[in-house]
Write an enzyme that holds these catalytic residues in place. Structure first.
Site, short mmCIF file in Angstrom:
data_model
loop_
_atom_site.label_atom_id
_atom_site.label_comp_id
_atom_site.label_asym_id
_atom_site.label_seq_id
_atom_site.Cartn_x
_atom_site.Cartn_y
_atom_site.Cartn_z
N HIS A 97 0.82 -1.31 0.10
CA HIS A 97 -0.03 -0.10 0.18
C HIS A 97 0.95 1.21 0.05
CE1 HIS A 97 0.83 -1.11 4.15
NE2 HIS A 97 0.77 0.02 4.43
N HIS A 99 1.08 5.23 1.08
CA HIS A 99 0.71 6.26 1.83
C HIS A 99 0.37 7.59 1.17
CE1 HIS A 99 0.89 4.10 6.15
NE2 HIS A 99 1.54 3.59 5.31
P1 5GP Z 1 2.13 0.48 7.28
O1 5GP Z 1 2.38 0.74 8.84
O2 5GP Z 1 1.91 -0.98 6.88
O3 5GP Z 1 2.97 1.21 6.18
O4 5GP Z 1 0.57 0.93 7.20
C1 5GP Z 1 -0.69 0.65 7.50
C2 5GP Z 1 -1.40 1.63 7.55
O5 5GP Z 1 -2.92 0.92 7.70
C3 5GP Z 1 -1.42 2.25 9.38
O6 5GP Z 1 -1.34 3.71 8.82
C4 5GP Z 1 -2.71 2.21 9.86
O7 5GP Z 1 -3.24 3.39 10.39
C5 5GP Z 1 -3.78 1.65 8.64
N1 5GP Z 1 -4.59 0.79 9.11
C6 5GP Z 1 -4.48 -0.35 9.77
N2 5GP Z 1 -5.80 -0.97 9.97
C7 5GP Z 1 -6.82 -0.47 9.19
C8 5GP Z 1 -8.16 -0.54 8.85
O8 5GP Z 1 -8.79 -1.40 9.40
N3 5GP Z 1 -8.79 0.75 8.01
C9 5GP Z 1 -8.03 1.28 7.77
N4 5GP Z 1 -8.65 2.40 6.94
N5 5GP Z 1 -6.50 1.74 7.97
C10 5GP Z 1 -5.99 0.78 8.73
#
Ligand code: 5GP
Ligand code: ZN
Length: 131
Positions: A97, A99
């Site tokens: 994903h 950001h």
């Molecule tokens: P990472 O740390 O893997 O780069 O980012 C994961 C992101 O997913 C985090 O910013 C977190 O807030 C978001 N996230 C985790 N669970 C959920 C969810 O159930 N719904 C949404 N909309 N975002 C989520």
């Protein structure tokens, strides 16, 4: 299966910013800054290194389009595009994903800091080139 696959399949609710056959963009639940969004392929890949180049290019093309839309409509003054890859880099969900983090000023609620180190640059290059 992962939490983002569940969101893509509608098993977990989300606030959708954009959707087509291959891509979903949603608001990040944390809203690190106002409008913090996530763009992901509907097909599961653990991280961006695992994603075929053509699909990644397609994803990033949509990221740019959405970033422009967000910048126009949120009146943010800057944007960070971030792909965390691996636990040490802060990846908490193992489904690639991107950001999109709108920035409003330098003191908003995210702090990205590049600290300096005195590594031998020739040594570093040798390592990175696998020489
Ligand atoms: P990472 O740390 O893997 O780069 O980012 C994961 C992101 O997913 C985090 O910013 C977190 O807030 C978001 N996230 C985790 N669970 C959920 C969810 O159930 N719904 C949404 N909309 N975002 C989520
Ligand atoms: Zn997944």
């Amino acid at each position: 299966m992962c939490i983002f696959c569940d969101i893509i399949e509608g098993k977990i609710p989300s606030k959708k910013l954009y959707e087509d056959d291959d891509i979903l963009a949603i608001l990040d639940i944390s809203q690190t800054t106002k409008g913090h969004s996530l763009v992901m392929p509907k097909k599961h890949y653990d991280n961006f290194l695992a994603m075929p180049n053509k699909e990644f290019s397609n994803l990033m093309s949509k990221v740019q389009e959405l970033a422009l839309q967000i910048k126009t409509n949120s009146k943010c003054t800057g944007i960070n595009i971030l792909i965390n890859t691996g636990k040490s880099a802060g990846q908490s969900v193992e489904h690639i994903h991107v950001h999109i983090i709108p920035r409003y000023d330098e003191n908003d609620s995210i702090n990205i800091e590049f600290k300096e180190n005195a590594y031998d640059l020739d040594e570093v290059l040798k390592t990175l080139k696998g020489a």
